[in-house]
Design a protein around this motif. Structure first.
Motif, PDB file in Angstrom:
ATOM      1  N   LEU A  80       0.872  -1.172   0.000  1.00 34.20           N
ATOM      2  CA  LEU A  80       0.000   0.000   0.000  1.00 34.20           C
ATOM      3  C   LEU A  80       0.910   1.224   0.000  1.00 34.20           C
ATOM      4  O   LEU A  80       1.702   1.413   0.931  1.00 34.20           O
ATOM      5  N   VAL A  81       0.811   2.039  -1.049  1.00 34.27           N
ATOM      6  CA  VAL A  81       1.697   3.184  -1.223  1.00 34.27           C
ATOM      7  C   VAL A  81       0.886   4.467  -1.079  1.00 34.27           C
ATOM      8  O   VAL A  81      -0.145   4.642  -1.735  1.00 34.27           O
ATOM      9  N   ILE A  82       1.361   5.353  -0.203  1.00 32.38           N
ATOM     10  CA  ILE A  82       0.716   6.653   0.029  1.00 32.38           C
ATOM     11  C   ILE A  82       1.704   7.721  -0.414  1.00 32.38           C
ATOM     12  O   ILE A  82       2.744   7.917   0.214  1.00 32.38           O
ATOM     13  N   GLU A  83       1.387   8.399  -1.510  1.00 29.13           N
ATOM     14  CA  GLU A  83       2.271   9.438  -2.026  1.00 29.13           C
ATOM     15  C   GLU A  83       1.859  10.793  -1.449  1.00 29.13           C
ATOM     16  O   GLU A  83       0.671  11.114  -1.379  1.00 29.13           O
ATOM     17  N   THR A  84       2.858  11.589  -1.056  1.00 27.27           N
ATOM     18  CA  THR A  84       2.601  12.868  -0.395  1.00 27.27           C
ATOM     19  C   THR A  84       3.483  13.962  -0.975  1.00 27.27           C
ATOM     20  O   THR A  84       4.433  13.692  -1.722  1.00 27.27           O
ATOM     21  N   SER A  85       3.182  15.185  -0.592  1.00 27.62           N
ATOM     22  CA  SER A  85       4.081  16.314  -0.843  1.00 27.62           C
ATOM     23  C   SER A  85       4.099  17.191   0.399  1.00 27.62           C
ATOM     24  O   SER A  85       3.079  17.364   1.073  1.00 27.62           O
ATOM     25  N   ASN A  86       5.291  17.678   0.713  1.00 29.39           N
ATOM     26  CA  ASN A  86       5.503  18.560   1.864  1.00 29.39           C
ATOM     27  C   ASN A  86       5.133  17.893   3.188  1.00 29.39           C
ATOM     28  O   ASN A  86       4.724  18.559   4.139  1.00 29.39           O
ATOM     29  N   MET A  87       5.294  16.571   3.273  1.00 29.86           N
ATOM     30  CA  MET A  87       4.901  15.857   4.495  1.00 29.86           C
ATOM     31  C   MET A  87       5.980  14.909   4.992  1.00 29.86           C
ATOM     32  O   MET A  87       5.702  14.014   5.793  1.00 29.86           O
ATOM     33  N   THR A  88       7.222  15.080   4.555  1.00 31.37           N
ATOM     34  CA  THR A  88       8.297  14.180   4.970  1.00 31.37           C
ATOM     35  C   THR A  88       8.403  14.118   6.491  1.00 31.37           C
ATOM     36  O   THR A  88       8.370  15.142   7.175  1.00 31.37           O
ATOM     37  N   ASP A  89       8.505  12.890   7.013  1.00 33.51           N
ATOM     38  CA  ASP A  89       8.645  12.566   8.435  1.00 33.51           C
ATOM     39  C   ASP A  89       7.340  12.691   9.217  1.00 33.51           C
ATOM     40  O   ASP A  89       7.322  12.424  10.431  1.00 33.51           O
ATOM     41  N   LEU A  90       6.248  13.079   8.602  1.00 36.89           N
ATOM     42  CA  LEU A  90       4.955  13.070   9.280  1.00 36.89           C
ATOM     43  C   LEU A  90       4.362  11.667   9.207  1.00 36.89           C
ATOM     44  O   LEU A  90       4.618  10.910   8.271  1.00 36.89           O
ATOM     45  N   SER A  91       3.549  11.334  10.205  1.00 40.64           N
ATOM     46  CA  SER A  91       2.920  10.015  10.246  1.00 40.64           C
ATOM     47  C   SER A  91       1.501  10.077   9.687  1.00 40.64           C
ATOM     48  O   SER A  91       0.793  11.089   9.845  1.00 40.64           O
ATOM     49  N   ILE A  92       1.104   8.985   9.064  1.00 44.48           N
ATOM     50  CA  ILE A  92      -0.217   8.870   8.459  1.00 44.48           C
ATOM     51  C   ILE A  92      -0.894   7.613   8.985  1.00 44.48           C
ATOM     52  O   ILE A  92      -0.258   6.564   9.127  1.00 44.48           O
ATOM     53  N   ASP A  93      -2.183   7.723   9.268  1.00 41.12           N
ATOM     54  CA  ASP A  93      -3.010   6.572   9.620  1.00 41.12           C
ATOM     55  C   ASP A  93      -3.785   6.119   8.392  1.00 41.12           C
ATOM     56  O   ASP A  93      -4.263   6.946   7.594  1.00 41.12           O
ATOM     57  N   ALA A  94      -3.908   4.815   8.227  1.00 41.98           N
ATOM     58  CA  ALA A  94      -4.668   4.273   7.102  1.00 41.98           C
ATOM     59  C   ALA A  94      -5.502   3.093   7.573  1.00 41.98           C
ATOM     60  O   ALA A  94      -5.077   2.317   8.442  1.00 41.98           O
ATOM     61  N   VAL A  95      -6.685   2.959   7.012  1.00 38.45           N
ATOM     62  CA  VAL A  95      -7.519   1.778   7.225  1.00 38.45           C
ATOM     63  C   VAL A  95      -8.017   1.309   5.863  1.00 38.45           C
ATOM     64  O   VAL A  95      -8.128   2.088   4.908  1.00 38.45           O
ATOM     65  N   ILE A  96      -8.297   0.028   5.781  1.00 42.72           N
ATOM     66  CA  ILE A  96      -8.779  -0.585   4.546  1.00 42.72           C
ATOM     67  C   ILE A  96     -10.141  -1.203   4.849  1.00 42.72           C
ATOM     68  O   ILE A  96     -10.313  -1.895   5.857  1.00 42.72           O
ATOM     69  N   ARG A  97     -11.107  -0.946   3.983  1.00 40.67           N
ATOM     70  CA  ARG A  97     -12.446  -1.464   4.235  1.00 40.67           C
ATOM     71  C   ARG A  97     -13.065  -1.946   2.922  1.00 40.67           C
ATOM     72  O   ARG A  97     -12.732  -1.449   1.839  1.00 40.67           O
ATOM     73  N   PRO A  98     -13.966  -2.924   2.997  1.00 43.02           N
ATOM     74  CA  PRO A  98     -14.669  -3.367   1.796  1.00 43.02           C
ATOM     75  C   PRO A  98     -15.744  -2.367   1.398  1.00 43.02           C
ATOM     76  O   PRO A  98     -16.328  -1.689   2.252  1.00 43.02           O
ATOM     77  N   SER A  99     -16.005  -2.286   0.117  1.00 52.99           N
ATOM     78  CA  SER A  99     -17.003  -1.339  -0.379  1.00 52.99           C
ATOM     79  C   SER A  99     -18.425  -1.866  -0.239  1.00 52.99           C
ATOM     80  O   SER A  99     -19.390  -1.118  -0.386  1.00 52.99           O
ATOM     81  N   ALA A 100     -18.566  -3.166   0.044  1.00 60.32           N
ATOM     82  CA  ALA A 100     -19.879  -3.786   0.205  1.00 60.32           C
ATOM     83  C   ALA A 100     -19.783  -4.843   1.297  1.00 60.32           C
ATOM     84  O   ALA A 100     -18.689  -5.188   1.765  1.00 60.32           O
ATOM     85  N   ASN A 101     -20.931  -5.384   1.708  1.00 61.27           N
ATOM     86  CA  ASN A 101     -20.953  -6.318   2.825  1.00 61.27           C
ATOM     87  C   ASN A 101     -20.900  -7.777   2.382  1.00 61.27           C
ATOM     88  O   ASN A 101     -21.199  -8.680   3.173  1.00 61.27           O
ATOM     89  N   THR A 102     -20.501  -8.031   1.140  1.00 60.65           N
ATOM     90  CA  THR A 102     -20.543  -9.394   0.615  1.00 60.65           C
ATOM     91  C   THR A 102     -19.452 -10.296   1.180  1.00 60.65           C
ATOM     92  O   THR A 102     -19.554 -11.517   1.067  1.00 60.65           O
ATOM     93  N   MET A 103     -18.412  -9.734   1.782  1.00 58.84           N
ATOM     94  CA  MET A 103     -17.322 -10.561   2.293  1.00 58.84           C
ATOM     95  C   MET A 103     -17.360 -10.694   3.810  1.00 58.84           C
ATOM     96  O   MET A 103     -17.088 -11.780   4.347  1.00 58.84           O
ATOM     97  N   THR A 104     -17.694  -9.649   4.529  1.00 55.75           N
ATOM     98  CA  THR A 104     -17.632  -9.667   5.994  1.00 55.75           C
ATOM     99  C   THR A 104     -18.981  -9.363   6.640  1.00 55.75           C
ATOM    100  O   THR A 104     -19.045  -9.188   7.851  1.00 55.75           O
ATOM    101  N   ASP A 105     -20.035  -9.281   5.833  1.00 57.63           N
ATOM    102  CA  ASP A 105     -21.381  -8.964   6.318  1.00 57.63           C
ATOM    103  C   ASP A 105     -21.501  -7.533   6.814  1.00 57.63           C
ATOM    104  O   ASP A 105     -22.480  -7.175   7.459  1.00 57.63           O
ATOM    105  N   ASN A 106     -20.463  -6.712   6.559  1.00 58.97           N
ATOM    106  CA  ASN A 106     -20.505  -5.291   6.905  1.00 58.97           C
ATOM    107  C   ASN A 106     -19.428  -4.592   6.102  1.00 58.97           C
ATOM    108  O   ASN A 106     -18.718  -5.229   5.312  1.00 58.97           O
ATOM    109  N   THR A 107     -19.297  -3.295   6.297  1.00 58.25           N
ATOM    110  CA  THR A 107     -18.254  -2.530   5.605  1.00 58.25           C
ATOM    111  C   THR A 107     -17.287  -1.906   6.602  1.00 58.25           C
ATOM    112  O   THR A 107     -16.671  -0.877   6.325  1.00 58.25           O
TER     113      THR A 107
END
Length: 529
Positions: A80-107
């Motif tokens: 998973l690649v997050i491209e930025t500008s003017n943000m060197t050394d800053l931390s980023i939070d990321a989450v991944i979620r399904p777009s529909a409930n067909t795999m986990t019964d929720n999103t």
């Protein structure tokens, strides 16, 4: 992007409204410009590293150069690649979620396995990563200084992960729900310190998080498949179990077993850790067989299900031992010089067809079965004098890996097989080839064209045969059969005195002077084992 979300500590998200994107972004803003899934690609003999996007806008192709209608597979390793500008050394939070409930019964956001340098993965739902931290590029020694262009990536936050949960039960539940459908995965990102930043082409820095891969500009489509991950012996990103410590010898193959798919994808990672999607096969579950000494009377064989006649093959010059196979509901009768009975067992075995090209015709010629030639990796093999072209997926993974490494190390020989097992798991007239558990290979010659020879012939390429046999051993074919021999007529001096091919036993009844027989394959560990 007109919609923003805020990521909470629980991994849940709250929808907010954001600004409309301008035609020309302000380059002075702190900005997350792009978020995408990718595979790592290296060039210049593994000294430069970059990323190739994998999404619906960057379609991948298979070994036949056909577009693949999905982007990744549950259980597969991706970046998973997050491209930025003017943000060197800053931390980023990321989450991944399904777009529909067909795999986990929720999103809700997914708990997935994140690579933690140098050699393990741990389950995480909230992925925190610092811009410019390149630990995701570390090999098993915790190093990435073999890459000379790391400065190209100082404005990226990179996460290496496997698209799976930490438990087999949850994985099976996901795959059961997904079935043969495709699920789109979206990514939400925001600054860890909750300060504002711009997203994409946004014209101002805003509070909250941005969603990526959620529209037609690019979607990340994931499916169910069985996966084999195969490593070149010199690949330092292979973190599988060490078998022998000195010299170090590791397992080279791992699989992700998916009980809700019959398709198997074989991935090979070369010495520089470039990914190669070698091929896809459909596995067939068939009843295991065992050759027994006594052929049962007709009344005990069950119903005759199929007759496979090799008359035309034999008439055309194919040296096939069986005249025909009579497949009964209780086993298979091999009809040849003598009758041999392959009795059904109580369990089943998965087999795949090795004959990918499926060339038509009969005769003694070599039938090319597969020829992969992409980005420096060549895997080419054929069959001669056999219709026994089925093999267990585990063994096929080892076979593909061995042939790939053999060619990458500079050996151009055409590898030709004299057969594994028939598609029903019988293997007339052999006992060891049963259930796709063993195979015969033509001996290598100095002409490198696949045409067979014998151990004592002047054109027998002993030196390269030893190299190939050792590589097959390292990929799991731990046992073999050959004969004791000496050969003073070929160019090698190593076989002038009595010798035998490594990792084989002397077997002269029946003769093993005109092929290499390999068996005793070590089963491949599932990723959840």
């Amino acid at each position: 992007m007109a919609t923003r979300i805020t990521i909470t500590d629980s991994g849940q998200t709250q929808t907010l409204n954001g600004p409309v994107a301008p035609d020309t972004p302000d380059n002075s803003l702190q900005r997350i410009t792009e978020v995408y899934f990718a595979k790592k690609t290296t060039t210049d003999n593994g000294t430069r590293v970059n990323f190739t996007k994998i999404d619906s806008a960057h379609v991948q192709q298979d070994d036949q150069n056909q577009n693949i209608p999905y982007d990744s597979i549950l259980g597969k390793t991706v970046y998973l690649v997050i491209e930025t500008s003017n943000m060197t050394d800053l931390s980023i939070d990321a989450v991944i979620r399904p777009s529909a409930n067909t795999m986990t019964d929720n999103t809700d956001t997914l708990q997935l396995m994140r690579f933690v340098s140098p050699d393990r993965y741990e389950a995480q739902r909230l992925f925190t990563v610092r811009v410019g931290n390149l630990d995701a590029l570390n090999n098993r020694n915790g190093r990435h200084d073999h890459y000379t262009n790391v400065n190209d990536h100082i404005n990226k936050a990179i996460i290496k992960l496997q698209l799976r949960p930490d438990g087999r039960a949850t994985f099976d539940d996901w795959t059961r729900r997904l079935g043969d459908q495709t699920i789109n995965l979206e990514v939400a990102v925001e600054r860890t310190d909750n300060n504002p930043c711009a997203y994409g082409d946004g014209q101002e820095e805003v509070n909250g998080a941005g969603i990526f891969l959620n529209d037609d500009r690019g979607r990340f489509r994931v499916v169910n498949k069985n996966i084999y991950t195969i490593y070149h012996g010199s690949n330092t990103y292979n973190t599988l179990r060490v078998i022998t410590p000195n010299p170090e010898r590791r397992r080279r193959i791992q699989k992700v077993r998916n009980t809700h798919s019959t398709e198997v994808i074989f991935f090979y990672y070369d010495q520089n850790d470039n990914e190669h999607r070698i091929c896809a096969r459909t596995k067939e579950s068939v009843t295991r067989k065992r050759r027994v000494n006594t052929v049962p009377p007709l009344a005990q064989r069950g119903n005759l299900l199929e007759t496979i006649d090799f008359t035309a093959n034999r008439a055309a010059g194919e040296q096939i031992d069986a005249h025909q196979l009579l497949v009964y509901s209780n086993g298979t009768l091999g009809d040849g010089a003598t009758d041999k009975w392959y009795a059904n067992q109580t369990d089943s075995v998965d087999l795949v067809n090795m004959d990918i090209l499926g060339n038509q015709g009969v005769g003694p010629q070599i039938f090319e079965a597969f020829h992969y030639n992409q980005n420096g990796v060549v895997i080419r093999y054929g069959f001669q004098h056999t219709r026994r072209r089925s093999i267990q997926p585990d063994l096929f993974a080892g076979f593909l890996g061995a042939l790939a490494q053999f060619r990458q190390e500079g050996h151009d020989h055409y590898i030709v097989s004299q057969g594994f097992s028939y598609s029903d798991a019988s293997c007339y007239p052999s006992a060891e080839h049963v259930n796709g558990e063993a195979g015969d290979l033509n001996l290598l010659t100095t002409l490198q064209n696949g045409v067979n020879t014998i151990l004592t012939a002047a054109n027998f390429d002993y030196d390269n045969q030893v190299i190939l046999r050792n590589i097959l051993f390292e990929f799991g074919f731990e046992s073999g059969r050959s004969e004791n021999f000496s050969n003073t007529s070929n160019t090698s001096a190593e076989d002038n005195a009595s010798t035998r091919l490594p990792h084989t036993t002397h077997t002269a009844t029946p003769r093993h002077n005109n092929h290499l027989h390999v068996h005793g394959f070590t089963p491949i560990s599932d990723i959840y084992a």
